[in-house]
Design a protein around this motif. Sequence first.
Motif, PDB file in Angstrom:
ATOM      1  N   LYS A   6       0.844  -1.198   0.000  1.00 24.11           N
ATOM      2  CA  LYS A   6       0.000   0.000   0.000  1.00 24.11           C
ATOM      3  C   LYS A   6       0.879   1.248   0.000  1.00 24.11           C
ATOM      4  O   LYS A   6       1.846   1.342   0.766  1.00 24.11           O
ATOM      5  CB  LYS A   6      -0.914  -0.014   1.232  1.00 24.11           C
ATOM      6  N   GLY A 150      -7.707   8.417   5.853  1.00 21.00           N
ATOM      7  CA  GLY A 150      -6.595   7.492   6.087  1.00 21.00           C
ATOM      8  C   GLY A 150      -6.968   6.032   5.881  1.00 21.00           C
ATOM      9  O   GLY A 150      -6.191   5.127   6.169  1.00 21.00           O
ATOM     10  N   ASP A 153      -5.147   2.302   4.379  1.00 19.63           N
ATOM     11  CA  ASP A 153      -4.399   1.291   5.139  1.00 19.63           C
ATOM     12  C   ASP A 153      -5.314   0.103   5.437  1.00 19.63           C
ATOM     13  O   ASP A 153      -4.902  -1.054   5.347  1.00 19.63           O
ATOM     14  CB  ASP A 153      -3.930   1.863   6.493  1.00 19.63           C
TER      15      ASP A 153
HETATM   16 MG    MG Z   1      -2.281   7.518   5.876  1.00 19.13          MG
END
Ligand code: MG
Length: 402
Positions: A6, A150, A153
Motif C-alpha cells: 500500500k 486514512g 491502510d
Molecule cells: Mg495515511
Amino acid sequence: MLVVKKFGGTSVANKERIYNVARRCIEEYQKGNDVVVVLSAMGKMTDELIELAKSVNPNPSKREMDMLFTTGEQTSVALMAMAMAALGVPAISLNAFQVAMHTTSNYGNARLKRIDTERIRHELESRKIVIVTGFQGINKYDDYTTLGRGGSDTTAVALAAALRADKCEIYTDVDGVYTADPRIVKTAKKLDEITYDEMLDLATLGAGVLHNRSVEMAKKYGVQLVVRSSLTSEEGTVVKEDVKVERMLVSGVAVDKSAERISVVGLADKPGTAFRLFDALAKANINVDMILQSVGRDNSKDITFTVDGNCGEEALKVIEDNKTRLNYQHVEIEKNVCKVSVVGAGMMSNPGVAAKMFECLYNEHINIKMISTSEIRVTVLIDVNEAERAANAIHDIFGLAE
Ligand code: MG
Ligand code: ASP
C-alpha cells in the motif's frame, strides 16, 4: 508468494513518484511474486476535493462527498496501471465496484464487511499486477462509501486478510513507527518492532502513521504488517502479536492535538443521568473518549469528557438541544487542550509508569486536566501550548531518546 503493498498519497504525489512506486512493485513482480497494490489519492487530492465541494455547497451530503472522494483513488490507480504498462509490465486497475468491496451503508465512515476475491485472483493468475483503489467501498444500495480519512491502510490489510497474503507492506513518507512524532520530539527513534496493541493505541492517539482500524483488523486476522518508506530501502517497523526484543517500559509517546473538552455542570445526581447524556451523543454519532464524573453533592454532579477536535461544537449543540431532557445548569467547551499519552506493553508488569509521568509533568510545571488509563497506556489532558514541552520531557524521562 502473494504480497500486498500500500502506498500513501505522498508516495504517488507526482509523475516521478508514480514511476518510483511502479518500479518498486515491478521489482517484486519480477521475483515471481503475485503483487496487489493499494493506492491512496495523489498528494493532497482528498483535501482539495473537500475544498472544491465546499466551494459549491458548504454543506454537501455525505453520499455525494463519497461519490467525489472515490475519483481521487480512481485517478491514482489508473495512472499507476499506465506507468506499469509504459514500463512493459501487464497491470490492471480495479475500483471498489470491480473488485466488489462490500461495506456497511454509512457514508464517510463505512466499515468493510466482505471482499470478493475472484476478480483479483483471476487477474493475478494471468500474471498481472493488480492495482486497487484504497479508502472506498460499496454498500447495499450499490453506492460508493469511504472508510474514513486514512482508510486506505485498512483496505490493504483487509485485502491481505481476504487473499491470505504472505506479506502486507504499508509504504509511507516516514521510514517506520517512531517512539514519538519526530516533528515534535527531535530525539525520537525508529522502532524495529511493535505489538498490535501498542500500535493500536499509538494510531488512535494521533501517531498518524496507520489508520487505527487497519491495526484492529491486522490483529484480528493475524496479518503481520511492515511500515516502511517508499523513498528509501530502510527496513521499517514490523507490527505483530509478540515482539522478541526485551521490552522497554514504554514504547512511545503520542500527542493528539485534536481533542476538545466538554463539561456538563449541575446534572441530577441520580440513576440514568450518564445514560441520557451519552446516549444523545451516541445517537448523533459522536465519539467520546476520556470521561470524568465528579462526586455528587447537594443532589448535583458534573460530567466532563473529551471528543475529537472536529466535533466539539457538534457535541455542544446536541447537549444544548437536549437541555430539558438532560436537565443541567450549564455546559462549557474548552478547545485549547491536547492529549499526551505513553504507550507500552511493558507497563502491564511494571507499576509506577503513571507516577513517573506525573512527576515529570510536575517538574515541568504542567497542569493535568484529566487522566485516563488502560493496561498499556496512560493519557493526560493538558493545555495545547504545553504539548511539545510535555512530550519531549516524557520521552526523555522514559529513556526513549536516541
Ligand atoms: Mg495515511
Ligand atoms: N485519500 C484518503 C485520505 O486522504 C485515504 C487515504 O489516503 O488513506 O484520507
